[in-house]
Write a protein that holds these residues in place. Sequence first.
Motif, PDB file in Angstrom:
ATOM      1  N   LYS A 374       0.695   2.030  -0.222  1.00  0.00           N
ATOM      2  CA  LYS A 374       0.410   1.587   1.146  1.00  0.00           C
ATOM      3  C   LYS A 374       1.399   2.209   2.140  1.00  0.00           C
ATOM      4  O   LYS A 374       1.027   2.563   3.265  1.00  0.00           O
ATOM      5  CB  LYS A 374       0.461   0.068   1.225  1.00  0.00           C
ATOM      6  CG  LYS A 374      -0.746  -0.614   0.590  1.00  0.00           C
ATOM      7  CD  LYS A 374      -0.643  -2.130   0.683  1.00  0.00           C
ATOM      8  CE  LYS A 374      -1.897  -2.797   0.137  1.00  0.00           C
ATOM      9  NZ  LYS A 374      -1.804  -4.281   0.152  1.00  0.00           N
ATOM     10  N   ASN A 375       2.652   2.340   1.730  1.00  0.00           N
ATOM     11  CA  ASN A 375       3.641   2.982   2.601  1.00  0.00           C
ATOM     12  C   ASN A 375       3.267   4.440   2.867  1.00  0.00           C
ATOM     13  O   ASN A 375       3.394   4.929   3.998  1.00  0.00           O
ATOM     14  CB  ASN A 375       5.030   2.914   1.966  1.00  0.00           C
ATOM     15  CG  ASN A 375       5.628   1.528   2.011  1.00  0.00           C
ATOM     16  OD1 ASN A 375       5.231   0.698   2.824  1.00  0.00           O
ATOM     17  ND2 ASN A 375       6.582   1.251   1.130  1.00  0.00           N
ATOM     18  N   LEU A 376       2.815   5.135   1.825  1.00  0.00           N
ATOM     19  CA  LEU A 376       2.413   6.522   2.018  1.00  0.00           C
ATOM     20  C   LEU A 376       1.193   6.613   2.926  1.00  0.00           C
ATOM     21  O   LEU A 376       1.130   7.453   3.829  1.00  0.00           O
ATOM     22  CB  LEU A 376       2.099   7.166   0.660  1.00  0.00           C
ATOM     23  CG  LEU A 376       1.698   8.645   0.729  1.00  0.00           C
ATOM     24  CD1 LEU A 376       2.904   9.504   1.098  1.00  0.00           C
ATOM     25  CD2 LEU A 376       1.108   9.138  -0.595  1.00  0.00           C
ATOM     26  N   LEU A 377       0.230   5.727   2.710  1.00  0.00           N
ATOM     27  CA  LEU A 377      -0.958   5.716   3.549  1.00  0.00           C
ATOM     28  C   LEU A 377      -0.595   5.469   5.018  1.00  0.00           C
ATOM     29  O   LEU A 377      -1.124   6.126   5.931  1.00  0.00           O
ATOM     30  CB  LEU A 377      -1.927   4.639   3.062  1.00  0.00           C
ATOM     31  CG  LEU A 377      -2.633   4.927   1.735  1.00  0.00           C
ATOM     32  CD1 LEU A 377      -3.263   3.649   1.181  1.00  0.00           C
ATOM     33  CD2 LEU A 377      -3.695   6.006   1.907  1.00  0.00           C
ATOM     34  N   ALA A 378       0.329   4.551   5.241  1.00  0.00           N
ATOM     35  CA  ALA A 378       0.746   4.261   6.619  1.00  0.00           C
ATOM     36  C   ALA A 378       1.428   5.474   7.245  1.00  0.00           C
ATOM     37  O   ALA A 378       1.239   5.755   8.450  1.00  0.00           O
ATOM     38  CB  ALA A 378       1.702   3.060   6.628  1.00  0.00           C
ATOM     39  N   LEU A 379       2.185   6.218   6.456  1.00  0.00           N
ATOM     40  CA  LEU A 379       2.834   7.422   6.952  1.00  0.00           C
ATOM     41  C   LEU A 379       1.805   8.446   7.447  1.00  0.00           C
ATOM     42  O   LEU A 379       2.039   9.171   8.412  1.00  0.00           O
ATOM     43  CB  LEU A 379       3.702   8.040   5.851  1.00  0.00           C
ATOM     44  CG  LEU A 379       4.517   9.287   6.200  1.00  0.00           C
ATOM     45  CD1 LEU A 379       5.576   8.945   7.242  1.00  0.00           C
ATOM     46  CD2 LEU A 379       5.187   9.852   4.952  1.00  0.00           C
ATOM     47  N   TYR A 380       0.642   8.458   6.788  1.00  0.00           N
ATOM     48  CA  TYR A 380      -0.449   9.351   7.185  1.00  0.00           C
ATOM     49  C   TYR A 380      -1.359   8.714   8.239  1.00  0.00           C
ATOM     50  O   TYR A 380      -2.371   9.300   8.604  1.00  0.00           O
ATOM     51  CB  TYR A 380      -1.288   9.727   5.955  1.00  0.00           C
ATOM     52  CG  TYR A 380      -0.701  10.833   5.104  1.00  0.00           C
ATOM     53  CD1 TYR A 380      -1.210  12.119   5.158  1.00  0.00           C
ATOM     54  CD2 TYR A 380       0.341  10.577   4.223  1.00  0.00           C
ATOM     55  CE1 TYR A 380      -0.711  13.123   4.367  1.00  0.00           C
ATOM     56  CE2 TYR A 380       0.864  11.585   3.426  1.00  0.00           C
ATOM     57  CZ  TYR A 380       0.341  12.853   3.493  1.00  0.00           C
ATOM     58  OH  TYR A 380       0.843  13.861   2.708  1.00  0.00           O
ATOM     59  N   GLY A 381      -1.022   7.519   8.700  1.00  0.00           N
ATOM     60  CA  GLY A 381      -1.817   6.882   9.738  1.00  0.00           C
ATOM     61  C   GLY A 381      -2.916   5.984   9.246  1.00  0.00           C
ATOM     62  O   GLY A 381      -3.789   5.571  10.029  1.00  0.00           O
ATOM     63  N   VAL A 382      -2.907   5.676   7.940  1.00  0.00           N
ATOM     64  CA  VAL A 382      -3.929   4.793   7.371  1.00  0.00           C
ATOM     65  C   VAL A 382      -3.286   3.423   7.189  1.00  0.00           C
ATOM     66  O   VAL A 382      -2.596   3.165   6.192  1.00  0.00           O
ATOM     67  CB  VAL A 382      -4.461   5.308   6.026  1.00  0.00           C
ATOM     68  CG1 VAL A 382      -5.560   4.384   5.492  1.00  0.00           C
ATOM     69  CG2 VAL A 382      -4.994   6.724   6.191  1.00  0.00           C
ATOM     70  N   ASN A 383      -3.484   2.531   8.124  1.00  0.00           N
ATOM     71  CA  ASN A 383      -2.908   1.197   8.042  1.00  0.00           C
ATOM     72  C   ASN A 383      -3.868   0.241   7.327  1.00  0.00           C
ATOM     73  O   ASN A 383      -5.090   0.347   7.457  1.00  0.00           O
ATOM     74  CB  ASN A 383      -2.591   0.670   9.441  1.00  0.00           C
ATOM     75  CG  ASN A 383      -1.529   1.506  10.118  1.00  0.00           C
ATOM     76  OD1 ASN A 383      -0.469   1.755   9.539  1.00  0.00           O
ATOM     77  ND2 ASN A 383      -1.790   1.943  11.339  1.00  0.00           N
ATOM     78  N   GLN A 384      -3.285  -0.696   6.608  1.00  0.00           N
ATOM     79  CA  GLN A 384      -4.099  -1.616   5.806  1.00  0.00           C
ATOM     80  C   GLN A 384      -4.408  -2.890   6.589  1.00  0.00           C
ATOM     81  O   GLN A 384      -3.648  -3.307   7.440  1.00  0.00           O
ATOM     82  CB  GLN A 384      -3.344  -1.947   4.517  1.00  0.00           C
ATOM     83  CG  GLN A 384      -3.050  -0.720   3.674  1.00  0.00           C
ATOM     84  CD  GLN A 384      -4.289  -0.007   3.177  1.00  0.00           C
ATOM     85  OE1 GLN A 384      -5.205  -0.629   2.607  1.00  0.00           O
ATOM     86  NE2 GLN A 384      -4.356   1.292   3.404  1.00  0.00           N
TER      87      GLN A 384
END
Length: 384
Positions: A374-384
């Motif tokens: 989830k942290n990596l996804l957020a770094l790419y702009g994909v928030n959960q």
Amino acid sequence: MTIQLPDNSGVLRAYEPRQEPLAVTSGTPFTSRTVFSAAHVVADPFADTSPDSAAAVDWDATLAFRRHLWSHGLGVAEAMDTAQRGMGLDWAGAAELIRRSAAEAKAVGGRIACGVGTDQLTGPASLADVQAAYEEQLALVEASGAQAILMASRALAAVAKGPEDYLEVYGHLLRQASEPVVLHWLGPMFDPALEGYWGSSDLDAATDTFLEVIAAHPDKVDGIKVSLLEAQREIDIRRRLPQGVRCYTGDDFNYPELIAGDDQGFSHALLGIFDPLGPLAAEAVRVLDTGNTAGFRELLDPTVELSRHLFQTPTRFYKTGVVFLAWLAGHQSHFTMVGGLQSARSLPHFARAYELADGLGLFPDPKLAEERMKNLLALYGVNQ
């Protein structure tokens, strides 16, 4: 609880992470196969480096990962392609890695074999230069107490005029080696600079030269590692080896069937995919040790989809997925790589790797893996 993962078209879809890891046992040494895992290196995330800088390695974390592999009964194939040899790790870094890992292996009783190459050569070289470079690295590996793996050489591929040059260089090295070595044939899908190795782009002709080297020095060849991603070619080579010379599969697409073998023989293993699969692979081999081939395949066959995903074209960037999974599994505190190679794969690639690895139960702490994903996804702009 679900996590939103992007696919190749940019569409998000819900995935429900696994709650418990696969149950595996550590313990007894293998009896039916010799198995090495090529191991990655852990970068120092606080070093002020650039992709052109010499590798900055976190030695504590790097050696801890090797102890993890040894604890499950696996041997370590050190300073190989998986360790970013020639893709972020230069000869100076590889030499230090060999010295440290060999000492650690001796301290804990772990099996280790180390790559011998010619990567100290950084410009045009003669055949004599290639031979001298190999000799320097062979001497260091033998002095460390590790077994030597003679790796394919970019410099030799560039300077060799035909099969006779390979026969000359390898013949000299095998006569000089104090103990039997492993010969490594790495295909151009792993390193394009190795196209035409053994003196020909015709794989049948190259195979004949490769086997000619072995036939001339069978007492100095413990085994061969074939990384061509062609199962039938490996089987054909395996059946033509002199008595007592082993085949260590390096085929990260077809390893379960090659290790299981047939009525005419089997392959041992020296695989990059066993870096993330370590405990599961060890469990499967212990099942095979009991004679339960079906149980071995039942455990290992489902891992092939993950391996083929990590090793998809361009295959040489599989190291990025290997290190990514080591981070998710908690073997290191960060997802950075020497040479900045963490940028070599896409977010959808990482998402699929996470999903496949989680489905196999590879993460000792699935919740940690989920949080890091989830942290990596957020770094790419994909928030959960």
